[in-house]
Design a protein around this motif. Structure first.
Motif, PDB file in Angstrom:
ATOM      1  N   ASP A  60       0.653  -1.097  -0.165  1.00 58.56           N
ATOM      2  CA  ASP A  60      -0.242  -0.087   0.238  1.00 58.56           C
ATOM      3  C   ASP A  60       0.799   1.222   0.096  1.00 58.56           C
ATOM      4  OD1 ASP A  60      -2.178  -1.881  -0.036  1.00 58.56           O
ATOM      5  OD2 ASP A  60      -2.605  -0.995   2.149  1.00 58.56           O
ATOM      6  N   THR A 175      -3.885  -8.702  -9.674  1.00 66.54           N
ATOM      7  CA  THR A 175      -3.507  -7.328  -9.149  1.00 66.54           C
ATOM      8  C   THR A 175      -4.820  -6.004  -9.974  1.00 66.54           C
ATOM      9  OG1 THR A 175      -1.061  -7.600  -8.255  1.00 66.54           O
ATOM     10  CG2 THR A 175      -2.179  -5.366  -8.858  1.00 66.54           C
ATOM     11  N   ASP A 187      -5.521   4.328  -8.407  1.00 67.34           N
ATOM     12  CA  ASP A 187      -4.896   3.865  -6.846  1.00 67.34           C
ATOM     13  C   ASP A 187      -4.387   2.364  -7.609  1.00 67.34           C
ATOM     14  OD1 ASP A 187      -4.760   2.533  -4.827  1.00 67.34           O
ATOM     15  OD2 ASP A 187      -7.096   2.631  -4.555  1.00 67.34           O
ATOM     16  N   ARG A 189      -4.371  -1.862  -6.241  1.00 67.72           N
ATOM     17  CA  ARG A 189      -5.732  -2.627  -5.449  1.00 67.72           C
ATOM     18  C   ARG A 189      -5.484  -4.372  -5.621  1.00 67.72           C
ATOM     19  NH1 ARG A 189     -10.974  -0.576  -3.974  1.00 67.72           N
ATOM     20  NH2 ARG A 189     -10.467   1.348  -3.502  1.00 67.72           N
ATOM     21  N   ARG A 190      -5.250  -4.891  -4.463  1.00 72.77           N
ATOM     22  CA  ARG A 190      -5.678  -6.903  -4.292  1.00 72.77           C
ATOM     23  C   ARG A 190      -6.513  -7.274  -4.658  1.00 72.77           C
ATOM     24  NH1 ARG A 190       0.541  -7.764  -1.833  1.00 72.77           N
ATOM     25  NH2 ARG A 190       1.554  -7.492  -4.158  1.00 72.77           N
ATOM     26  N   GLY A 214     -14.073   1.283  -5.179  1.00 76.23           N
ATOM     27  CA  GLY A 214     -13.200   2.453  -6.427  1.00 76.23           C
ATOM     28  C   GLY A 214     -13.527   2.422  -7.229  1.00 76.23           C
TER      29      GLY A 214
END
Length: 231
Positions: A60, A175, A187, A189-190, A214
């Motif tokens: 992060d 991912t 962004d 994110r996982r 998101g």
């Protein structure tokens, strides 16, 4: 004469402004090459001692401080019909997920993505990028909604630049990249961490809320903001 000079200065300023903006751009490949070695060194230590909270914190931090707001490089992949296509061919904001056939998809994740792709198809391009042989990807593509662009890179023939290799090997799989219309990364994110023994319905709801948050925070609302900044 003064009017002529004034008009000339205004035209010069308008022409030079976009050029200065382009010079200020930092691309994902550049940001990754600068910061990846340090991240990998610390992440390996964290995961060696099974400190997954530390690993998530490092990921992060890498995204927030080093990769976010860089511009995704244009790169090539292939459709299921083996037609070459580039990221910049998509004109809407892009919700990009990188996968491989051996990835264990989170419970409820694909149904949630499918429903959201149907909901936001007019505003966002959903792209699932597989690192696999084309014949393997064709079978996996059946899991996804018709509004999702399923594409692949066959690593046996991968001759593309630094960025596409590191999309797989540096940040892990799967991912998710939330990319604006101008190809700025809003962004990375996982997958969401689900509670132990969560039901299929609970898993779907949690994935749906996570993904939609998101989309609404980084792609829909920011799309209007980017247009305002341009003008």
């Amino acid at each position: 004469m003064r009017k002529f000079l004034l008009i000339l200065l205004l035209l010069t300023g308008l022409k030079s402004h976009p050029q200065s903006e382009n010079n200020d751009k930092v691309y994902f490949s550049e940001a990754l090459s600068m910061h990846l070695p340090k991240y990998e060194q610390k992440a390996k230590v964290a995961y060696r001692f099974d400190d997954y909270n530390r690993g998530r914190f490092l990921f992060d931090s890498l995204v927030r401080n080093c990769l976010k707001n860089s511009y995704m490089d244009n790169f090539r992949f292939y459709t299921l019909r083996k037609k070459p296509i580039q990221l910049y061919d998509f004109k809407k904001p892009v919700y990009l997920i990188t996968y491989a056939s051996w990835c264990i998809r989170g419970k409820g994740e694909i149904p949630a993505i499918n429903k959201l792709a149907s909901k936001y198809k007019d505003q966002i391009d959903f792209v699932i990028l597989f690192w696999d042989k084309p014949e393997m990807v064709k079978g996996l593509a059946k899991e996804f909604d018709k509004n999702i662009n399923v594409v692949y890179v066959d690593e046996r023939k991968n001759s593309d630049p630094f960025v596409i290799k590191n999309l797989k090997h540096s940040l892990g799989l799967p991912t998710c990249f939330l990319i604006s219309e101008s190809k700025k990364i809003k962004d990375i994110r996982r997958s969401i961490y689900l509670p132990y023994n969560a039901t299929a319905e609970e898993s779907f709801d949690l994935n749906y809320e996570f993904i939609e948050e998101g989309i609404s925070s980084h792609l829909i609302n920011n799309q209007n903001q980017e247009v305002a900044e341009i003008f």
